[in-house]
Scaffold this active site. Sequence first.
Site, PDB file in Angstrom:
ATOM      1  N   ARG A  71       0.871  -1.169   0.000  1.00 58.17           N
ATOM      2  CA  ARG A  71       0.000   0.000   0.000  1.00 58.17           C
ATOM      3  C   ARG A  71       0.904   1.213   0.000  1.00 58.17           C
ATOM      4  NH1 ARG A  71      -4.851   2.261   3.700  1.00 58.17           N
ATOM      5  NH2 ARG A  71      -3.441   1.965   5.452  1.00 58.17           N
ATOM      6  N   ASP A  85       9.797  -1.521  -8.155  1.00 57.06           N
ATOM      7  CA  ASP A  85      11.193  -1.941  -8.379  1.00 57.06           C
ATOM      8  C   ASP A  85      11.678  -2.846  -7.242  1.00 57.06           C
ATOM      9  OD1 ASP A  85      11.223  -0.470 -10.693  1.00 57.06           O
ATOM     10  OD2 ASP A  85      12.352   1.222  -9.849  1.00 57.06           O
ATOM     11  N   GLU A 147     -12.334   5.903  -0.615  1.00 56.00           N
ATOM     12  CA  GLU A 147     -12.487   6.216   0.819  1.00 56.00           C
ATOM     13  C   GLU A 147     -12.663   7.713   1.043  1.00 56.00           C
ATOM     14  OE1 GLU A 147      -8.960   4.893   2.927  1.00 56.00           O
ATOM     15  OE2 GLU A 147      -7.613   5.673   1.407  1.00 56.00           O
ATOM     16  N   ASP A 173     -11.710   5.515   6.670  1.00 58.56           N
ATOM     17  CA  ASP A 173     -11.783   6.832   6.036  1.00 58.56           C
ATOM     18  C   ASP A 173     -13.134   7.028   5.352  1.00 58.56           C
ATOM     19  OD1 ASP A 173      -9.342   8.218   6.611  1.00 58.56           O
ATOM     20  OD2 ASP A 173      -8.299   6.725   5.413  1.00 58.56           O
TER      21      ASP A 173
HETATM   22  C1  3PY Z   1      -9.229   2.727   5.978  1.00 54.69           C
HETATM   23  O1  3PY Z   1     -10.019   1.998   6.585  1.00 54.69           O
HETATM   24  O2  3PY Z   1      -9.432   3.934   5.759  1.00 54.69           O
HETATM   25  C2  3PY Z   1      -8.000   2.165   5.473  1.00 54.69           C
HETATM   26  O3  3PY Z   1      -7.289   2.826   4.746  1.00 54.69           O
HETATM   27  C3  3PY Z   1      -7.600   0.795   5.934  1.00 54.69           C
HETATM   28  O4  3PY Z   1      -6.295   0.787   6.365  1.00 54.69           O
HETATM   29 MG    MG Z   2      -7.749   4.865   4.713  1.00 49.36          MG
END
Ligand code: 3PY
Ligand code: MG
Length: 266
Positions: A71, A85, A147, A173
């Site tokens: 991530r 990379d 999100e 989020d």
């Molecule tokens: C969220 O729930 O906002 C995420 O990014 C999970 O890590």
């Molecule tokens: Mg998040």
Amino acid sequence: MRKNELKQKMLRGERTTNGWLALGSTYSAELMGHAGFDSVTVDCQHGMFDFTQMLPMLQALSATPSTPIVRAPWNDPAIIMHALDAGAYGIICPMINNADEAAKLVQACRYAPKGARSYGPARGLLYGGADYFDHANDEIVVFAMIETRDGIANVDAILATEGIDGVYIGPNDLALCLGAKPGSDLTDARVIETIAHILNRARAHHKFIGIFCANGEVGATRRQQGFDLVTLGHEGSLLAQAAKASVAAALKAPVSANASDRSTGY
Ligand code: 3PY
Ligand code: MG
């Protein structure tokens, strides 16, 4: 090039599980990679580490059957290209708001003519194989996180962006942007409806859909709902939960709710 087993499973319609690394430990990475997850994600956004720790975590995952994903901390081409990379076979990118941002993400992940990824695959060659360049565009899986309010409004345009393999929901989020509390993804009607909507739109576009879950029980619910990829908490929260359960078992006492709240932040 080594096949992306996670992508192959999702293409076959299998529902997959994803582990999540927040601690910055190579040993945790190795343990999680051997725990049975189809993929394991090194979380460079909220994980407590930087690139110099991410690299050996990916090396540790290489010795396991789990597909290594990163991530990214943000939609930053330099960081995303560097993670690829370093041998990441997939990118989950936070807070994608619209088709332009989705296209920028694709540009960072794909070599020309499909994108603008700079050549220098380093560990990609070691993990993937000598023909990495010929197949990387097909093997690397790219998820745009939904999100934010704009991301929800533009979910169709994001899903329609060429080179985006799927979307991944950050429920915490997502809850925040809807005026709800983090952790309310199974209780707040606005969050529940929005997650169902994103799932439906991903299905309509024939794209993959993943979601972060607080634990395996939530993950089981999401699998039943049809998510292709479910993350089952991160290894820090799993460690804390197991440690507290162990203390409670020894004391023959209930697991402390307060301590639990502190250690399962996302
Ligand atoms: C969220 O729930 O906002 C995420 O990014 C999970 O890590
Ligand atoms: Mg998040």
